[in-house]
Design a protein around this motif. Structure first.
Motif, PDB file in Angstrom:
ATOM      1  N   GLY A  22       0.969  -1.297  -0.147  1.00 58.12           N
ATOM      2  CA  GLY A  22       0.111   0.236  -0.023  1.00 58.12           C
ATOM      3  C   GLY A  22       0.655   1.421   0.112  1.00 58.12           C
ATOM      4  O   GLY A  22       0.738   2.189  -0.795  1.00 58.12           O
ATOM      5  N   VAL A  23       1.824   1.118   0.646  1.00 59.04           N
ATOM      6  CA  VAL A  23       2.994   2.408   0.963  1.00 59.04           C
ATOM      7  C   VAL A  23       3.605   2.618  -0.612  1.00 59.04           C
ATOM      8  O   VAL A  23       3.468   3.878  -1.081  1.00 59.04           O
ATOM      9  N   LEU A  24       3.792   1.555  -1.101  1.00 55.81           N
ATOM     10  CA  LEU A  24       4.910   1.794  -2.286  1.00 55.81           C
ATOM     11  C   LEU A  24       3.847   2.097  -3.403  1.00 55.81           C
ATOM     12  O   LEU A  24       4.122   3.012  -4.425  1.00 55.81           O
ATOM     13  N   VAL A  25       2.503   1.479  -3.311  1.00 58.65           N
ATOM     14  CA  VAL A  25       1.453   1.937  -4.328  1.00 58.65           C
ATOM     15  C   VAL A  25       1.116   3.310  -4.173  1.00 58.65           C
ATOM     16  O   VAL A  25       1.100   4.159  -5.338  1.00 58.65           O
ATOM     17  N   LEU A  26       1.106   3.934  -3.068  1.00 55.11           N
ATOM     18  CA  LEU A  26       0.868   5.395  -2.860  1.00 55.11           C
ATOM     19  C   LEU A  26       1.919   6.208  -3.345  1.00 55.11           C
ATOM     20  O   LEU A  26       1.623   7.180  -4.050  1.00 55.11           O
ATOM     21  N   PHE A  27       3.316   5.777  -3.191  1.00 56.52           N
ATOM     22  CA  PHE A  27       4.261   6.709  -3.700  1.00 56.52           C
ATOM     23  C   PHE A  27       4.561   6.601  -5.208  1.00 56.52           C
ATOM     24  O   PHE A  27       4.746   7.428  -5.992  1.00 56.52           O
ATOM     25  N   LEU A  28       4.150   5.247  -5.776  1.00 52.54           N
ATOM     26  CA  LEU A  28       4.130   5.188  -7.136  1.00 52.54           C
ATOM     27  C   LEU A  28       2.861   5.941  -7.895  1.00 52.54           C
ATOM     28  O   LEU A  28       3.184   6.690  -8.922  1.00 52.54           O
ATOM     29  N   LEU A  29       1.837   6.180  -7.277  1.00 51.32           N
ATOM     30  CA  LEU A  29       0.744   6.943  -7.721  1.00 51.32           C
ATOM     31  C   LEU A  29       1.034   8.548  -7.736  1.00 51.32           C
ATOM     32  O   LEU A  29       1.016   9.353  -8.526  1.00 51.32           O
ATOM     33  N   ASP A  30       1.848   8.944  -6.402  1.00 50.65           N
ATOM     34  CA  ASP A  30       2.434  10.299  -6.415  1.00 50.65           C
ATOM     35  C   ASP A  30       3.436  10.536  -7.669  1.00 50.65           C
ATOM     36  O   ASP A  30       3.551  11.616  -7.914  1.00 50.65           O
ATOM     37  N   ALA A  31       4.092   9.479  -7.949  1.00 49.10           N
ATOM     38  CA  ALA A  31       5.187   9.658  -8.930  1.00 49.10           C
ATOM     39  C   ALA A  31       4.584   9.794  -9.975  1.00 49.10           C
ATOM     40  O   ALA A  31       4.989  10.515 -10.983  1.00 49.10           O
ATOM     41  N   ILE A  32       3.584   9.117 -10.318  1.00 50.32           N
ATOM     42  CA  ILE A  32       2.912   9.170 -11.642  1.00 50.32           C
ATOM     43  C   ILE A  32       2.141  10.351 -11.958  1.00 50.32           C
ATOM     44  O   ILE A  32       2.323  11.031 -12.965  1.00 50.32           O
ATOM     45  N   ARG A  33       1.448  11.087 -10.593  1.00 49.60           N
ATOM     46  CA  ARG A  33       0.911  12.227 -10.576  1.00 49.60           C
ATOM     47  C   ARG A  33       1.916  13.526 -10.993  1.00 49.60           C
ATOM     48  O   ARG A  33       1.717  14.380 -11.830  1.00 49.60           O
ATOM     49  N   GLU A  34       3.125  13.363 -10.272  1.00 48.97           N
ATOM     50  CA  GLU A  34       4.258  14.289 -10.679  1.00 48.97           C
ATOM     51  C   GLU A  34       4.745  14.096 -12.155  1.00 48.97           C
ATOM     52  O   GLU A  34       4.854  15.238 -12.807  1.00 48.97           O
ATOM     53  N   MET A  35       4.875  13.242 -12.719  1.00 49.78           N
ATOM     54  CA  MET A  35       5.259  12.851 -14.012  1.00 49.78           C
ATOM     55  C   MET A  35       4.261  13.349 -15.130  1.00 49.78           C
ATOM     56  O   MET A  35       4.634  14.272 -15.865  1.00 49.78           O
TER      57      MET A  35
END
Length: 233
Positions: free
Chosen positions: A57-70
């Motif tokens: 869950g934590v890694l998916v949240l950071f992955l989604l945040d990275a996708i949002r930033e991209m």
């Protein structure tokens, strides 16, 4: 790199090291299984699913945040009015977002890989243990079968020996009966001969007595004739 992404990168490096340890032929599956079933890991394994879903869950949240930033920094209008310093900051933030995306993506991928490797190694170790147990059972069964076959062969040999002994005893008994019958016949023959000899002796004695009587009669008759002749003279 911020502190959070530094921790995530360190977690990724640790995952890479764990994957290398599991993939390289450092230890056998049996040893890995014993390590997985140690007391410390057994305590962690009770809540392994909770830890797994928490990390995912934590890694998916950071992955989604990275996708949002991209997505945020990928749609930038490259106009000539924008200052060079602003353009460089924008490119740097896009690069960081892409870096964070790769870090979190590979971290999620390696978590799944590690989970699968642990499951496969445990399954392989259990299969090896079962195969060893079955081999031991087969070896014990073959040893028991060999011992039973040896016992049966010895019993058959004993039975054959007993049969041969009984046959010899039967033959000896038959021979004894034959010899006893012959001995009885010989005794009967001897008794018959003895009785014949006794009868012959009796007949001889009788004939001897008759002969002696006849001699006496002849002697008496001869004496009487002599006297008569002398008187005639």
């Amino acid at each position: 790199m911020s502190l959070v992404w530094t921790l995530i990168a360190g977690f990724l490096y640790a995952e890479i090291a764990v994957v290398l340890l599991l993939v390289l032929p450092i230890a056998s599956p049996y040893k890995w299984n014993r390590f997985f079933k140690s007391k410390f890991l057994a305590m962690l394994a009770r809540q392994a699913h909770l830890y797994f879903f928490l990390i995912m869950g934590v890694l998916v949240l950071f992955l989604l945040d990275a996708i949002r930033e991209m997505r945020k920094y990928s749609h930038h209008d490259h106009s000539s009015d924008v200052h060079l310093n602003v353009e460089m900051q924008h490119s740097m933030r896009l690069f960081r977002a892409q870096r964070n995306f790769y870090i979190s993506g590979f971290a999620i991928f390696l978590v799944l890989v590690i989970r699968r490797l642990v499951t496969l190694i445990s399954t392989q170790a259990n299969l090896l243990a079962q195969s060893e147990a079955s081999m031991k059972q087969a070896a014990s069964a073959s040893a028991a079968a060999k011992s039973l076959m040896a016992e049966k062969s010895t019993e058959k040999a004993k039975e054959a020996t007993e049969d041969a002994t009984l046959g010899e005893i039967t033959k000896l008994k038959d021979r004894i009966h034959e010899l006893t019958a012959e001995l009885n016949r010989e005794k009967k023959d001897k008794e018959a001969l003895k009785s014949q000899a006794e009868s012959l002796n009796k007949e001889y004695d009788r004939l001897t007595e008759e002969y002696s009587k006849l001699q006496k009669k002849i002697t008496i008759s001869g004496g009487a004739g002599g006297k008569g002749d002398s008187k005639d003279d």
